[in-house]
Write a protein that holds these residues in place. Sequence first.
Motif, PDB file in Angstrom:
ATOM      1  N   LYS A  20       8.493  -2.198 -25.379  1.00  0.00           N
ATOM      2  CA  LYS A  20       9.824  -1.712 -25.007  1.00  0.00           C
ATOM      3  C   LYS A  20       9.767  -1.099 -23.607  1.00  0.00           C
ATOM      4  O   LYS A  20       8.931  -0.245 -23.341  1.00  0.00           O
ATOM      5  N   GLY A  21      10.636  -1.561 -22.714  1.00  0.00           N
ATOM      6  CA  GLY A  21      10.662  -1.056 -21.348  1.00  0.00           C
ATOM      7  C   GLY A  21       9.841  -1.882 -20.368  1.00  0.00           C
ATOM      8  O   GLY A  21       9.816  -1.601 -19.177  1.00  0.00           O
ATOM      9  N   HIS A  22       9.154  -2.939 -20.837  1.00  0.00           N
ATOM     10  CA  HIS A  22       8.351  -3.816 -19.975  1.00  0.00           C
ATOM     11  C   HIS A  22       9.270  -4.418 -18.916  1.00  0.00           C
ATOM     12  O   HIS A  22      10.260  -5.063 -19.218  1.00  0.00           O
ATOM     13  N   ALA A  23       8.919  -4.178 -17.656  1.00  0.00           N
ATOM     14  CA  ALA A  23       9.738  -4.645 -16.536  1.00  0.00           C
ATOM     15  C   ALA A  23       8.877  -5.447 -15.565  1.00  0.00           C
ATOM     16  O   ALA A  23       7.644  -5.355 -15.586  1.00  0.00           O
ATOM     17  N   ILE A  24       9.541  -6.244 -14.726  1.00  0.00           N
ATOM     18  CA  ILE A  24       8.826  -6.968 -13.679  1.00  0.00           C
ATOM     19  C   ILE A  24       9.504  -6.724 -12.329  1.00  0.00           C
ATOM     20  O   ILE A  24      10.720  -6.700 -12.227  1.00  0.00           O
ATOM     21  N   ILE A  25       8.664  -6.517 -11.339  1.00  0.00           N
ATOM     22  CA  ILE A  25       9.109  -6.314  -9.962  1.00  0.00           C
ATOM     23  C   ILE A  25       9.120  -7.685  -9.296  1.00  0.00           C
ATOM     24  O   ILE A  25       8.100  -8.366  -9.240  1.00  0.00           O
ATOM     25  N   LEU A  26      10.285  -8.077  -8.770  1.00  0.00           N
ATOM     26  CA  LEU A  26      10.442  -9.373  -8.120  1.00  0.00           C
ATOM     27  C   LEU A  26      10.823  -9.191  -6.655  1.00  0.00           C
ATOM     28  O   LEU A  26      11.866  -8.605  -6.363  1.00  0.00           O
ATOM     29  N   PRO A  27      10.021  -9.708  -5.725  1.00  0.00           N
ATOM     30  CA  PRO A  27      10.479  -9.727  -4.333  1.00  0.00           C
ATOM     31  C   PRO A  27      11.632 -10.719  -4.208  1.00  0.00           C
ATOM     32  O   PRO A  27      11.656 -11.744  -4.906  1.00  0.00           O
ATOM     33  N   LYS A  28      12.580 -10.427  -3.344  1.00  0.00           N
ATOM     34  CA  LYS A  28      13.703 -11.333  -3.125  1.00  0.00           C
ATOM     35  C   LYS A  28      13.336 -12.486  -2.195  1.00  0.00           C
ATOM     36  O   LYS A  28      14.135 -13.401  -2.015  1.00  0.00           O
ATOM     37  N   THR A  29      12.164 -12.440  -1.627  1.00  0.00           N
ATOM     38  CA  THR A  29      11.662 -13.556  -0.841  1.00  0.00           C
ATOM     39  C   THR A  29      10.663 -14.324  -1.696  1.00  0.00           C
ATOM     40  O   THR A  29       9.974 -13.734  -2.522  1.00  0.00           O
ATOM     41  N   HIS A  30      10.609 -15.634  -1.503  1.00  0.00           N
ATOM     42  CA  HIS A  30       9.685 -16.439  -2.304  1.00  0.00           C
ATOM     43  C   HIS A  30       8.282 -16.370  -1.719  1.00  0.00           C
ATOM     44  O   HIS A  30       8.074 -16.607  -0.532  1.00  0.00           O
ATOM     45  N   ALA A  31       7.343 -16.056  -2.566  1.00  0.00           N
ATOM     46  CA  ALA A  31       5.914 -16.137  -2.266  1.00  0.00           C
ATOM     47  C   ALA A  31       5.259 -16.497  -3.590  1.00  0.00           C
ATOM     48  O   ALA A  31       5.502 -15.829  -4.598  1.00  0.00           O
ATOM     49  N   ALA A  32       4.483 -17.550  -3.607  1.00  0.00           N
ATOM     50  CA  ALA A  32       3.887 -18.007  -4.860  1.00  0.00           C
ATOM     51  C   ALA A  32       2.933 -16.983  -5.439  1.00  0.00           C
ATOM     52  O   ALA A  32       2.803 -16.849  -6.655  1.00  0.00           O
ATOM     53  N   ASN A  33       2.261 -16.220  -4.550  1.00  0.00           N
ATOM     54  CA  ASN A  33       1.242 -15.279  -5.010  1.00  0.00           C
ATOM     55  C   ASN A  33       1.028 -14.199  -3.954  1.00  0.00           C
ATOM     56  O   ASN A  33       1.685 -14.196  -2.914  1.00  0.00           O
ATOM     57  N   GLU A  73       0.438 -15.185  -0.264  1.00  0.00           N
ATOM     58  CA  GLU A  73       1.565 -15.702   0.510  1.00  0.00           C
ATOM     59  C   GLU A  73       2.613 -14.630   0.803  1.00  0.00           C
ATOM     60  O   GLU A  73       3.513 -14.858   1.602  1.00  0.00           O
ATOM     61  N   LEU A  74       2.506 -13.481   0.166  1.00  0.00           N
ATOM     62  CA  LEU A  74       3.508 -12.429   0.328  1.00  0.00           C
ATOM     63  C   LEU A  74       3.372 -11.766   1.697  1.00  0.00           C
ATOM     64  O   LEU A  74       2.280 -11.342   2.073  1.00  0.00           O
ATOM     65  N   PRO A  75       4.464 -11.661   2.464  1.00  0.00           N
ATOM     66  CA  PRO A  75       4.388 -10.951   3.738  1.00  0.00           C
ATOM     67  C   PRO A  75       3.927  -9.509   3.531  1.00  0.00           C
ATOM     68  O   PRO A  75       4.310  -8.854   2.556  1.00  0.00           O
ATOM     69  N   ASP A  76       3.091  -9.027   4.441  1.00  0.00           N
ATOM     70  CA  ASP A  76       2.508  -7.685   4.314  1.00  0.00           C
ATOM     71  C   ASP A  76       3.551  -6.600   4.106  1.00  0.00           C
ATOM     72  O   ASP A  76       3.338  -5.674   3.322  1.00  0.00           O
ATOM     73  N   GLU A  77       4.684  -6.697   4.791  1.00  0.00           N
ATOM     74  CA  GLU A  77       5.683  -5.635   4.680  1.00  0.00           C
ATOM     75  C   GLU A  77       6.242  -5.531   3.252  1.00  0.00           C
ATOM     76  O   GLU A  77       6.655  -4.465   2.821  1.00  0.00           O
ATOM     77  N   TYR A  78       6.244  -6.623   2.497  1.00  0.00           N
ATOM     78  CA  TYR A  78       6.661  -6.565   1.098  1.00  0.00           C
ATOM     79  C   TYR A  78       5.556  -5.937   0.253  1.00  0.00           C
ATOM     80  O   TYR A  78       5.826  -5.124  -0.622  1.00  0.00           O
TER      81      TYR A  78
END
Length: 141
Positions: free
Chosen positions: A41-54, A57-62
């Motif tokens: 209960k309460g399990h959440a996921i943080i999603l960047p609004k920019t696409h990065a597969a992993n 690939e995620l920009p450092d600022e994110y």
Amino acid sequence: MNKHIDDNCIFCKLANGQIPTNSIYEDDDFKVILDAAPAAKGHAIILPKTHAANLFELPDEYGEKIFAIAKKCGKAIKETYDYDGLNVLQNNGEAAGQTVFHLHVHLIPRMKDDNIDIKWAQGECADGEKIAEEIKANLTD
């Protein structure tokens, strides 16, 4: 921040409001939603609004913002449900358990004896000094 959206990515659609969600937090770069198939209960996921597969690939600022959001949302979940612990979990690649190839970070509330199994067999690090040197040789900025 620059934003890239993959029109074929379900998490891009969830993060950017194209599909309704049960959102607990949102800013210009991230959306935090309740997991549709929660471990607790309460399990959440943080999603960047920019696409990065992993993570790679995620920009450092994110990447710099994710733990601040995890702390903020994890604290709110704890105040709501008074859990005993919290897994902050992020998988990279199929071999690591990633099933949706849009970076996401799980916030999984934990209670003692909840029978959620996020464990691995512990091995030995016999060549620690050598391994550390090998990895250091490949560090880049």
